[in-house]
Design an enzyme around this catalytic site. Structure first.
Site, short mmCIF file in Angstrom:
data_model
loop_
_atom_site.label_atom_id
_atom_site.label_comp_id
_atom_site.label_asym_id
_atom_site.label_seq_id
_atom_site.Cartn_x
_atom_site.Cartn_y
_atom_site.Cartn_z
N HIS C 41 0.82 -1.32 -0.19
CA HIS C 41 -0.26 0.13 -0.18
C HIS C 41 0.89 1.57 -0.44
O HIS C 41 0.64 2.53 -0.99
CB HIS C 41 -1.09 -0.19 1.25
CG HIS C 41 -1.39 1.25 1.05
ND1 HIS C 41 -2.88 1.66 0.15
CD2 HIS C 41 -1.95 2.40 1.96
CE1 HIS C 41 -3.99 2.04 0.47
NE2 HIS C 41 -3.39 2.95 1.51
N GLU C 85 -9.68 6.40 -3.34
CA GLU C 85 -8.94 6.04 -2.49
C GLU C 85 -9.50 4.53 -1.62
O GLU C 85 -10.70 4.85 -1.48
CB GLU C 85 -8.26 6.77 -1.16
CG GLU C 85 -6.78 5.91 -0.04
CD GLU C 85 -6.05 6.73 0.19
OE1 GLU C 85 -4.35 6.89 -0.53
OE2 GLU C 85 -6.71 7.09 1.17
N SER C 86 -8.73 3.67 -1.64
CA SER C 86 -9.60 2.48 -0.94
C SER C 86 -9.87 2.29 0.17
O SER C 86 -9.20 2.52 0.77
CB SER C 86 -9.17 0.95 -2.00
OG SER C 86 -7.63 1.29 -1.46
N HIS C 87 -10.60 1.69 0.92
CA HIS C 87 -10.46 1.32 2.19
C HIS C 87 -11.53 -0.11 2.43
O HIS C 87 -12.68 -0.22 3.27
CB HIS C 87 -10.69 2.68 3.01
CG HIS C 87 -10.43 2.90 4.33
ND1 HIS C 87 -10.81 3.02 5.44
CD2 HIS C 87 -8.83 2.75 4.34
CE1 HIS C 87 -9.85 3.11 6.47
NE2 HIS C 87 -8.88 3.42 5.73
N ASP C 109 -6.75 14.32 2.74
CA ASP C 109 -5.76 13.68 1.21
C ASP C 109 -5.50 15.37 1.08
O ASP C 109 -4.66 16.28 0.56
CB ASP C 109 -5.52 13.14 0.66
CG ASP C 109 -4.75 11.61 1.04
OD1 ASP C 109 -3.84 11.76 1.02
OD2 ASP C 109 -5.20 10.54 0.22
N ASP C 262 -0.82 14.58 5.39
CA ASP C 262 -1.94 13.94 6.75
C ASP C 262 -1.05 12.41 6.68
O ASP C 262 -0.10 12.36 6.41
CB ASP C 262 -2.92 14.11 5.88
CG ASP C 262 -2.77 12.61 4.77
OD1 ASP C 262 -1.93 12.27 3.71
OD2 ASP C 262 -3.29 11.30 5.37
N GLY C 535 -4.14 8.61 -7.84
CA GLY C 535 -4.96 7.48 -7.60
C GLY C 535 -4.30 6.58 -6.38
O GLY C 535 -3.93 7.23 -5.82
N ASN C 536 -4.73 5.50 -6.78
CA ASN C 536 -4.48 3.88 -6.10
C ASN C 536 -4.57 2.53 -5.66
O ASN C 536 -5.07 2.68 -6.65
CB ASN C 536 -5.62 4.99 -4.29
CG ASN C 536 -5.68 3.76 -3.05
OD1 ASN C 536 -6.21 2.88 -3.46
ND2 ASN C 536 -4.89 3.40 -2.73
N SER C 538 -5.51 -1.16 -5.05
CA SER C 538 -5.74 -1.89 -3.65
C SER C 538 -5.66 -3.09 -4.10
O SER C 538 -6.14 -3.62 -5.18
CB SER C 538 -7.25 -1.86 -3.22
OG SER C 538 -7.57 -2.49 -2.26
#
Ligand SMILES: Nc1ncnc2c1ncn2[C@@H]1O[C@H](COP(=O)(O)OP(=O)(O)O)[C@@H](O)[C@H]1O
Lengths: 239, 85, 583, 85
Positions: C41, C85-87, C109, C262, C535-536, C538
């Protein structure tokens, strides 16, 4: 007219109300910090929406005890205009300025949508620019807007014409389907006995511009301006 | 040092949508022996004081002025003496 | 950055690399720092080589990938910052808190770029709501998203949701935030010169998320009970104070503030090392100065804690006291925890004992990247063979069931993937802020810039069934769909952010999906002239039995130059003509 | 007939922002003896059954499956026999 918007920790609609008064209504407006005292020149106090203190304990409960509220209570008891919108309404009932209380929505969920309201009383500083039984459309967005009051007090509210708005359907009827949160008798907004304090769950300050799709909120604030002017404007005020 | 445990419950007659919803869920999970559900709050205070009588008054004031809403809630509390660390 | 997809286990090769970089055996704290920073990550070790291919430049791009959020110019000095973003994994363990902290993280962010958050979006993928468990997860996620966004007063203006059995064990929860700022008020995660101080602002630090690191990227097991301590609880009230405090400081104290960052995944380690290596500086920190929520926390725990609602400001030494007082007046904790130094070292002290000493770049830049084995997936060979027969199959189905157009349409509308999403968006305050011009129930949502006649159009899209059937083409379709949705409201697409939700990249067939999705996205973006500003990724979204369908989610932002010319999809007048454009 | 009183509290270490906010408010109202505030839930069930042992098992199941969130909360309960009306 001088409006003052109280900023509590966690207020979220303070900036919306500020924009509405300054840019849409074009009246003078200042932010009031919750730790300060209420300046003399304010003619109307707005307790804005939001989640002051995160709605912890009970919505409005902690805010009802911050320093500026002592002044706001005195100001209201002397006849000053106070408007509580959404969280502001919750603060008003917690501080004792308005009767009853607001509990969690019956559906146990936050509800955000536009609703129709029927104007029940026009003989107030907040509704004199509306017609009796007129239907207006405003947005709501709350998790604890379920108005509750004992039967005895409810009778008093009714006989004193303190119920200003009810949630209605498109036929202007306060049906249970039109009730978004389970409020007793579809109550959406009330005033105190002297009609100088207004509490309502819907957001008139989000409904004053064509570009945002709804404009009925303007009528409520135009009512206040009219009432204030009739009372002598600047010469009125100064409580 | 004392600990106050305050039980806050809705007054009878006040609508308790949360309790109702939980009851329905429990029934749908076949816990049919459940007749009624009430959801209240449990507030625990740690208190830096050793005068029980004095504290009783103070806790009542806290409950009446902030911790409960007398329109819809009632409360009971217990004061228990605890060892300070 | 939120915690997601962290695989704590360092490989032997990675351990050897660390020894070479440090020229010694890492101690426990240092090892923990590497474990987090070199996790998938934080390091993107599986996807970095692929992501490099995406076009990130353009005349409107002010900030591309590499910062907390991308920033694009809207003209006249206005700019927009945005990121998705993913969670996913945290939401599968504790749906309300998982989703809620996901929203909180993406908001931070955006505020760390100096922007005020103006809109939230989300993209959800769940198994069809047939089991109690799925309904519990879905309900919890929706109320968690609302719980945070509503409370901080940022409108949730759009989103999307698809239901598919492949998300049964791994539901997806992606959150996107859009913020507005003035071009000349942009901040970055920079340290400036030696002597500047690190001011930690916001919530106290607890043990949140520390033990959890190890579960996130390993396949989720049926027994979630063991994952308990890892759950982070969000405090949107604190989140709101943080937004207002940052805005207040940045507007009134800009000469005292050098940079900000952050704290998310990797907590202090990540924030400090990223700022230091970007600025080519070093940092000393004293963990004993960090305000703590729990007793007896070790330096390891303090450095790795992922407690929410914290920001790290870099401020000029001469002004630090005034800033600290101001933050406290606004209701937050503030504490000086370290200093920028010349020497390129991240030195962690506990009072006068040094507990870690590593070069920041080693943490942020030196992870061995992994180009994985790619294999054409078996299922595609079969599927592609069948393709010509699909329309025939459909026809047979229609005839066999005696479908009329009417009941075909009703059947389609009945599908949760197509039916109304009112149940979801009615739980989100979409009008707070008094900027929402269009939302929901529209192709893209539009929020205005107050005092101007222009607005931002935003939406997110990604149909994973298409991507599953053909990763490259599916990705192109997703980009095109997002841009069509903007264009049909009257906006010009300016840039996109994306969240790549995929299965286990160690499986060559999954890596094929990932690599080709990125290729497709690249081609579509180049053709349409839309840059990717961030971007992100996962990965490891796999259950015991299957991987999720490959799910790239495209979040796109466009400019509406004239709000009076917005288009909407509803029918206006009787007698108006319907015209079909395109192929 | 039994009554179950279930006390649900946050696990130690889990952030309790609500307790903090209430503590600050009590302090600003000059209740300075308050050291710490925790807010939990109090769930009261009326149960139509007379087999205590059996009920204990059932109440535990209800707690684990619905009434509490085992990820962040723990619970204690008491069963009290009551006269049926
Ligand atoms: N998860 C969500 N959060 C917020 N809004 C949503 C969500 N899912 C759908 N919506 C909103 O519901 C409306 C309809 O959604 P959808 O059925 O996906 O429409 P379309 O296919 O036309 O884009 C859109 O305005 C969309 O933004």
């Amino acid at each position: 007219m001088n409006f003052g918007i109280v900023v509590f920790p966690g207020s979220t609609c303070d900036r919306d109300a500020f924009h509405f008064i300054k840019d849409v209504l074009q009246e003078s407006v200042t932010y009031l910090w919750y730790k300060d005292s209420l300046p003399k020149e304010i003619d109307c106090v707005i307790l804005p929406g939001g989640f002051s203190y995160g709605d912890y304990l009970r919505p409005g409960a902690i805010s009802a005890h911050v320093p500026i509220m002592e002044d706001v209570i005195k100001f209201a008891n002397n006849g000053g205009y106070v408007i509580g919108i959404c969280n502001g309404f919750q603060i008003l009932v917690e501080s004792g300025l308005l009767p009853g209380t607001l509990i969690q929505n019956k559906q146990l969920k936050f509800v955000s949508k536009s609703v129709y309201l029927r104007v029940e009383t026009t003989d107030t500083p907040f509704t004199n620019q509306l017609n009796k039984k007129e239907s207006i459309c405003l947005p709501i967005a709350h998790g604890d807007g379920n108005y509750y009051i004992s039967q005895d007090e409810l009778k008093q509210l009714e006989s004193n014409n303190q119920i200003l708005f009810r949630y209605v359907d498109r036929n202007n009827e306060p049906t249970s389907n039109a009730n978004p949160n389970g409020s007793i008798q579809n109550i959406a907004g009330i005033s105190n006995l002297d009609k100088n304090v207004l509490g309502m769950m819907p957001h008139p300050e989000r409904a004053g511009e064509k570009i945002l799709g709804l404009e009925d909120g303007l009528k409520i604030f135009k009512s206040i301006l009219k009432h204030w002017n009739e009372q002598g404007g600047d010469k009125f005020g100064s409580y | 040092m004392f600990r106050a445990q305050i039980k806050v419950n809705l007054k009878t007659g006040v609508l308790d949508p949360q309790g109702e919803a939980i009851k329905d869920s429990l029934h749908s999970m076949n816990f049919n022996e459940v007749n009624d559900v009430k959801v209240g709050k449990l507030i625990t205070l740690s208190l830096e004081d050793n005068d029980r009588e004095q504290l009783e008054k103070r806790v009542e004031q806290m409950c009446e002025r902030l911790l409960t809403n007398p329109v819809i809630e009632n409360y009971q509390y217990e004061l228990v003496e605890v060892m300070s660390k | 950055m939120n915690r997601e997809g962290i695989n704590l286990a360092l490989t032997n090769i990675e351990l050897q690399t660390i020894k070479n970089l440090l020229k010694k055996e890492p101690n426990e704290v240092e090892r923990g720092m590497f474990e987090v920073m070199w996790s998938e990550h934080c390091s993107y070790k599986n996807s970095k080589p692929l992501l490099k291919e995406l076009p990130s430049k353009g005349e409107n791009v002010i900030q591309g990938p590499g910062e907390n959020a991308g920033v694009i110019s809207l003209g006249d000095g206005d700019a927009v910052a945005f990121k998705i973003e993913s969670h996913n994994h945290p939401s599968a363990i504790e749906p309300y808190q998982g989703a809620s902290t996901g929203v909180g993280g993406i908001i931070r962010d955006v505020i760390s770029m100096g922007a005020r958050p103006t809109a939230l979006l989300n993209s959800l993928r769940f198994s069809p709501l047939k089991t109690k468990r799925t309904r519990y997860l879905f309900g919890g996620v929706v109320s968690g998203i609302g719980g945070y966004g509503n409370c901080v007063g940022v409108p949730t203006v759009a989103g999307e949701v698809y239901f598919d059995p492949s998300y049964n064990e791994n539901p997806l929860v992606n959150a996107m935030c859009v913020g507005t700022l003035k071009e000349d008020e942009l901040y970055r995660g920079e340290t400036g010169s030696p002597g500047n101080l690190l001011l930690l602002v916001g919530s106290k630090t607890g043990r949140d998320g520390i033990l959890g690191a190890s579960f996130a990227s390993e396949a989720l097991s049926g027994d979630n009970a063991s994952d308990r301590p890892s759950v982070q609880v969000g405090d949107p009230f604190m989140g709101k104070l943080l937004i207002e405090t940052c805005q207040n400081l940045l507007k009134t104290e800009s000469s005292a503030i050098v940079g900000l960052q952050d704290l998310g995944a990797g907590g202090l380690v990540s924030a400090a090392s990223e700022m230091a290596s970007k600025s080519d500086m070093g940092v000393t920190m004293d963990v004993s100065q960090v305000p703590l929520r729990e007793e007896n926390m070790t330096p390891y725990e303090i450095m790795l804690s992922e407690s929410q609602e914290r920001m790290l400001f870099i401020v000029k030494e001469s002004q630090v006291e005034r800033l600290r007082d101001k933050v406290k007046e606004l209701g937050l904790d503030a504490s000086v925890i370290g200093e920028v130094i010349e020497e390129k070292k991240l030195i962690v002290n506990n009072r006068d004992i040094t507990v870690a000493n590593v070069p920041p770049r080693a943490l942020t830049d030196n992870v061995p990247e992994k180009l994985r084995e790619i294999k054409f997936p078996q299922y595609l060979t079969e599927q592609w063979k069948q393709e010509p027969q699909v329309s025939q199959k459909l026809q047979t189905m229609i005839t066999a069931n005696n479908y009329s157009y009417e009941n075909l349409i009703i059947n389609m509308l009945n599908s949760p993937n197509i039916g109304s999403k009112q149940w979801i968006y009615e739980q989100f305050d979409y009008t707070v802020g008094a900027n929402t011009v269009k939302a929901p129930k529209s192709n893209a949502s539009v929020v205005r810039l107050k005092g101007k006649n222009k607005g931002i159009a935003i939406n997110c899209d990604g149909n994973s069934r298409y991507v599953y059937a053909d990763p490259k083409r599916g990705a192109k379709i997703a980009v095109c769909e997002a841009s069509r949705n903007l264009v049909t409201t009257g906006a010009k697409p300016l840039g996109l952010t994306n969240c790549l939700n995929f299965g286990n990249p160690e499986k060559p067939q999954i890596y094929y999906q990932l690599a080709n999705t990125i290729k497709g996205m690249k081609e579509a973006c180049e053709t349409l002239g839309i840059p990717v500003t961030g971007g992100n990724v996962s990965l490891y979204n796999e259950g015991e039995n299957e991987d999720i369908k490959p799910t790239p989610v495209i979040g796109m932002v466009g400019l509406v130059e004239d709000l009076s010319k917005i288009m909407s999809a509803d029918f206006k007048d009787e007698g108006d003509m319907l015209v079909l454009l395109g192929e």
